[in-house]
Design an enzyme around this catalytic site. Sequence first.
Site, mmCIF file in Angstrom:
data_model
loop_
_atom_site.group_PDB
_atom_site.id
_atom_site.type_symbol
_atom_site.label_atom_id
_atom_site.label_comp_id
_atom_site.label_asym_id
_atom_site.label_seq_id
_atom_site.Cartn_x
_atom_site.Cartn_y
_atom_site.Cartn_z
ATOM 1 N N GLU A 277 0.830 -1.210 0.000
ATOM 2 C CA GLU A 277 0.000 0.000 0.000
ATOM 3 C C GLU A 277 0.862 1.255 0.000
ATOM 4 O OE1 GLU A 277 -2.917 -0.453 -0.755
ATOM 5 O OE2 GLU A 277 -3.184 -2.553 -0.207
ATOM 6 N N HIS B 293 1.605 2.167 -3.535
ATOM 7 C CA HIS B 293 0.508 2.935 -4.142
ATOM 8 C C HIS B 293 0.583 4.407 -3.716
ATOM 9 C CE1 HIS B 293 -1.541 -0.431 -5.869
ATOM 10 N NE2 HIS B 293 -1.900 -0.986 -4.727
#
Length: 597
Positions: free
Chosen positions: A390, A393
């Site tokens: 994550e 991202h």
Amino acid sequence: MKHTILERKDVPAENRWDLTTLFASDADWEKCCEKIPALAEKAAAFRGKLAESSENLLGALKALEELYKAVERAANYASLKLAENEGDADSLDKDGRIKMICSKVSAELSFFDPELMAIDDEKIEKWLCAKEFDDYRIFVQKSRHFKPHILSEAEEKILSLQAESAQTAQNTFSLLTNVDLQFGTINENGEEKPLTQSTYSIFLQNPDRKIRAEAYKKFYGTFESHANTLASLYAGSVNQDVFRARARNYKSSLESKLYKDKVPESVYRNLIDTVHKNLPTLHKFYALRKKVLGLSELRHYDVYVPLVANVEMKTSYEEAVEICRNALSPLGKEYTDTLCGGLLGGWADRYENKGKRSGAFSSGSYTGYPYILMNYKDDDIRDVFTMAHEGGHSMHTWYSRSANPFMQYDYTIFEAEVASTFNEELVFEHLLKEAKSEEIKKYLLSMRANDILATLHRQTMFAEFELKAHECVENGKPLSAEVLRKIYRELLEQYFGSEMVFEKTSDLEGLRIPHFYGAFYVYKYATGISASLALANRVLKGGEKEKNDYFEFLKSGGSRYPIESLKAAGVDMSSPEPIQSALDTFAKIVGQLESSL
């Protein structure tokens, strides 16, 4: 002693994300929402005037930019608030209201695309050459890519008005599975622990097979009691996809979902075909698992327990951040300082609480932090990889928006899954290098094999299920619980091979995957890990040029189509070669495990 999960109000502030970089308070969010209709009216004032002059087109684009920034910011805040507790009435109200606002705005601006498409090609290309269009040129060019599929203004308005109700299946599925369904508890060493969407994965890694079996059967037993409802919801979602594809004159739902990114259908089908050709290696891995675990038969609840069962790794959240810092150091200090500062300083919502959305995601916008939702558990080393994933991202968003104007900063999901799995590969290489014993190395190798399997083989299986489900409807065959379960069971048997013995409820897995409600999304995990393995190897073995090529990819935002941006970074995803290379990496790890275990 009973393990409890905190209510949202009891979660300490340091463990929550800081949403004040979006809005200082709910009252500020309300003020932003109140301004949106006026901003939409300002943009709508250009109705019927776009083709008159370059000044009018530029004025409309500037008005759209101001409107879209406000909408994105307000929608992101509402979405994040809802993710904190999906049963919270106020958050549900916010999410519902912003969706209604977006639907109304979309209907009000339904004139824009048809008018933009109607402008003469030669005329608009001449206009776009002017410096004043620098921040909008790519947005206009990408918008006009849709010219064959843009309808009349009246038709566009109808589709826009229907956008909110089109989310009913997805919203209902989320509420049903994350809030309403109760899975009971599991007794672990005399302690009653709740079985939830989040804890389920932990129970399936338990070395005690009875606990794994109980968790699996209770979990899917709950889904079985709602099988027809779940099937109806998914069928509704598929029917919606088919309707919108046909309304816009696409040949298929698949084409409609790939068209935006200019991804050829051959990329999707090559992925499935290449994985099929390499299934014998996957079956070999499951046979190895059966042998190492000493089982007379391999069950579906046996595939997640660590093969090296005597290695326990507990990692606090703060320790995980430092692992990410060290593992990602080849990307430089700016990258690691920014990411780790964010993980410790307000980007992340760290732990599970009641009603919180399960899993993990990154949600960034042009304003505010690139936020990360986690349900971090210190006894699951995979959550360290989830943090890096994550974080990839969020850093992609951070670089993308710093290098691009608003109207072209947003990159595609196809590219996003490269930045995330790239980070996972660097974390794996770091942990393997720093391993203090052969047992830990074997543990990491087995875990990495499982992670590649989950991201490449499993997501390809999911992608094939989506394709088959949509093709059923497109060929005139209605979807029922029986039809969907039959499709999914056949895929389970094909991908897992003859070593696996399935339960009667195993095929219900196909009805509980939230990503299926955003059709033809999951294949990007498989293409993403294939590209990221190639790029990670290129960066780790290369020099400044290879690293700079990767950063140019992170900074490209929406300035290129994904196949082009990845080719510039050093990998050609229009070819099956990166897929085969990733499968070869998996085969190599399986070989290493076979020798060592």
